[in-house]
Design a protein around this motif. Sequence first.
Motif, PDB file in Angstrom:
ATOM      1  N   THR A   1       0.819  -1.198   0.000  1.00 30.98           N
ATOM      2  CA  THR A   1       0.000   0.000   0.000  1.00 30.98           C
ATOM      3  C   THR A   1       0.859   1.258   0.000  1.00 30.98           C
ATOM      4  OG1 THR A   1      -0.197  -0.287   2.394  1.00 30.98           O
ATOM      5  CG2 THR A   1      -2.049  -0.988   1.050  1.00 30.98           C
ATOM      6  N   ASN A   2       1.967   1.218   0.761  1.00 29.48           N
ATOM      7  CA  ASN A   2       2.899   2.345   0.689  1.00 29.48           C
ATOM      8  C   ASN A   2       3.487   2.478  -0.700  1.00 29.48           C
ATOM      9  OD1 ASN A   2       2.525   3.034   3.332  1.00 29.48           O
ATOM     10  ND2 ASN A   2       4.272   1.892   4.087  1.00 29.48           N
ATOM     11  N   GLY A   3       3.456   1.363  -1.454  1.00 30.41           N
ATOM     12  CA  GLY A   3       3.990   1.382  -2.804  1.00 30.41           C
ATOM     13  C   GLY A   3       3.201   2.257  -3.752  1.00 30.41           C
ATOM     14  N   ILE A   4       1.998   2.687  -3.341  1.00 29.59           N
ATOM     15  CA  ILE A   4       1.238   3.598  -4.183  1.00 29.59           C
ATOM     16  C   ILE A   4       1.930   4.956  -4.206  1.00 29.59           C
ATOM     17  CG2 ILE A   4      -1.048   4.571  -4.609  1.00 29.59           C
ATOM     18  CD1 ILE A   4      -0.837   1.503  -4.680  1.00 29.59           C
ATOM     19  N   ASN A   5       2.655   5.254  -3.147  1.00 28.93           N
ATOM     20  CA  ASN A   5       3.409   6.502  -3.087  1.00 28.93           C
ATOM     21  C   ASN A   5       4.665   6.400  -3.946  1.00 28.93           C
ATOM     22  OD1 ASN A   5       4.050   9.131  -2.088  1.00 28.93           O
ATOM     23  ND2 ASN A   5       5.550   8.193  -0.743  1.00 28.93           N
ATOM     24  N   ALA A   6       5.249   5.221  -4.006  1.00 31.07           N
ATOM     25  CA  ALA A   6       6.372   4.931  -4.895  1.00 31.07           C
ATOM     26  C   ALA A   6       6.215   3.477  -5.291  1.00 31.07           C
ATOM     27  CB  ALA A   6       7.710   5.148  -4.187  1.00 31.07           C
ATOM     28  N   PHE A   7       6.023   3.202  -6.563  1.00 34.89           N
ATOM     29  CA  PHE A   7       5.723   1.851  -7.016  1.00 34.89           C
ATOM     30  C   PHE A   7       6.756   0.861  -6.478  1.00 34.89           C
ATOM     31  CE2 PHE A   7       4.039   4.564 -10.487  1.00 34.89           C
ATOM     32  CZ  PHE A   7       2.697   4.311 -10.260  1.00 34.89           C
ATOM     33  N   SER A   8       6.289  -0.224  -5.863  1.00 40.49           N
ATOM     34  CA  SER A   8       7.161  -1.257  -5.326  1.00 40.49           C
ATOM     35  C   SER A   8       7.150  -2.451  -6.264  1.00 40.49           C
ATOM     36  CB  SER A   8       6.690  -1.682  -3.932  1.00 40.49           C
ATOM     37  OG  SER A   8       6.765  -0.596  -3.034  1.00 40.49           O
ATOM     38  N   ILE A   9       8.334  -2.877  -6.703  1.00 40.62           N
ATOM     39  CA  ILE A   9       8.449  -4.014  -7.615  1.00 40.62           C
ATOM     40  C   ILE A   9       9.108  -5.156  -6.870  1.00 40.62           C
ATOM     41  CG2 ILE A   9       9.280  -4.817  -9.843  1.00 40.62           C
ATOM     42  CD1 ILE A   9       9.283  -1.134  -9.269  1.00 40.62           C
ATOM     43  N   TYR A  10       8.494  -6.364  -6.962  1.00 41.84           N
ATOM     44  CA  TYR A  10       8.973  -7.536  -6.236  1.00 41.84           C
ATOM     45  C   TYR A  10       9.471  -8.605  -7.200  1.00 41.84           C
ATOM     46  CZ  TYR A  10       6.301  -5.385  -2.450  1.00 41.84           C
ATOM     47  OH  TYR A  10       5.810  -4.503  -1.522  1.00 41.84           O
ATOM     48  N   ASN A  11      10.361  -9.490  -6.705  1.00 45.17           N
ATOM     49  CA  ASN A  11      10.827 -10.610  -7.519  1.00 45.17           C
ATOM     50  C   ASN A  11       9.979 -11.840  -7.220  1.00 45.17           C
ATOM     51  OD1 ASN A  11      11.727 -11.633  -5.075  1.00 45.17           O
ATOM     52  ND2 ASN A  11      13.864 -11.067  -5.419  1.00 45.17           N
ATOM     53  N   ASN A  12      10.386 -12.995  -7.772  1.00 42.94           N
ATOM     54  CA  ASN A  12       9.580 -14.215  -7.624  1.00 42.94           C
ATOM     55  C   ASN A  12       9.387 -14.642  -6.180  1.00 42.94           C
ATOM     56  OD1 ASN A  12       8.946 -14.682 -10.302  1.00 42.94           O
ATOM     57  ND2 ASN A  12      10.891 -15.713 -10.712  1.00 42.94           N
TER      58      ASN A  12
END
Length: 294
Positions: free
Chosen positions: A203-214
């Motif tokens: 949700t904090n990633g809406i402020n800065a897009f959070s990209i995750y790996n597998n």
Amino acid sequence: MDMRNLKAFIVLAETLNYHKASQILHISQPALTKKINALEALFGALLFSRGPHGTRLTDFGKKTLENAQKLLGHFEQFKIQVHHDLQDDAPHYLYASSCFPIYDSRKMEEQFFLSRQEKVTLVLITGLPFEQQMSLLNSGLLHIAIVPMPLISSLTPKKIFTEKLVCLFKKGSDWGQSLTELNAKIASLHQLINENDISIDSTNGINAFSIYNNSMNLMLRTNDIMVMIELIIKRNGVSLVPEKIIHSIPSQYLDSLEMLKTEMEIDFGILWSPVIDYELVGEAELFSSLIDNM
């Protein structure tokens, strides 16, 4: 983000020489290094590499430079327009900011122009971190900010709207072949939020897009949609974003991406500056209604 750090990055990127850049900025080389380190810590990625052939921009640094130049240019223009606002005979500007790109921004500007009655110009600023938005908002340099509700502290939102969250990943990737597993991870994530009433990286990633790996480990946080898309397509990443943000992705990339809808939602609040000028109240109401309706 400290705009002085951003300017230091741009000067160093243009000179690729710490000594020359520090002279231009009128600071010491250790102070310049500290500014660059602060930016790299914020981005979670290296901007420069230093070797026998001197200082060089990393691939991420090259991609970031153009956006940094644009942001600094917008900020300088923003300061100039704020100065003009203080003049009695100057036109009025309504400064609105969002921590994510405002989808259909051109349509928004057109509707605002057609609906307004006073000579007020709408200035849309996107991609600013939450902390910077709040600082500008409280000082009156920003009139309206759109931020995720979990991040709101003291100000009461004028309006609230809800967005569905979706998972974005590359077509034909491992994510697409294991949707059941991905859904299970998202469900457990959703349950964790509901049970503990907490906000997490997604949700904090809406402020800065959070990209995750597998392995669902955080790869990078960025305010740049193009950086997010590149990590998703080239490095098989996945990101959790508001569904309507898809409209902000260039059409040539959409054929390479797949979207998985989730049951997760996030509320966004429309905040007003506590010191907004009385002559802009009507325009602020108009802009807030347009955002709410769109």
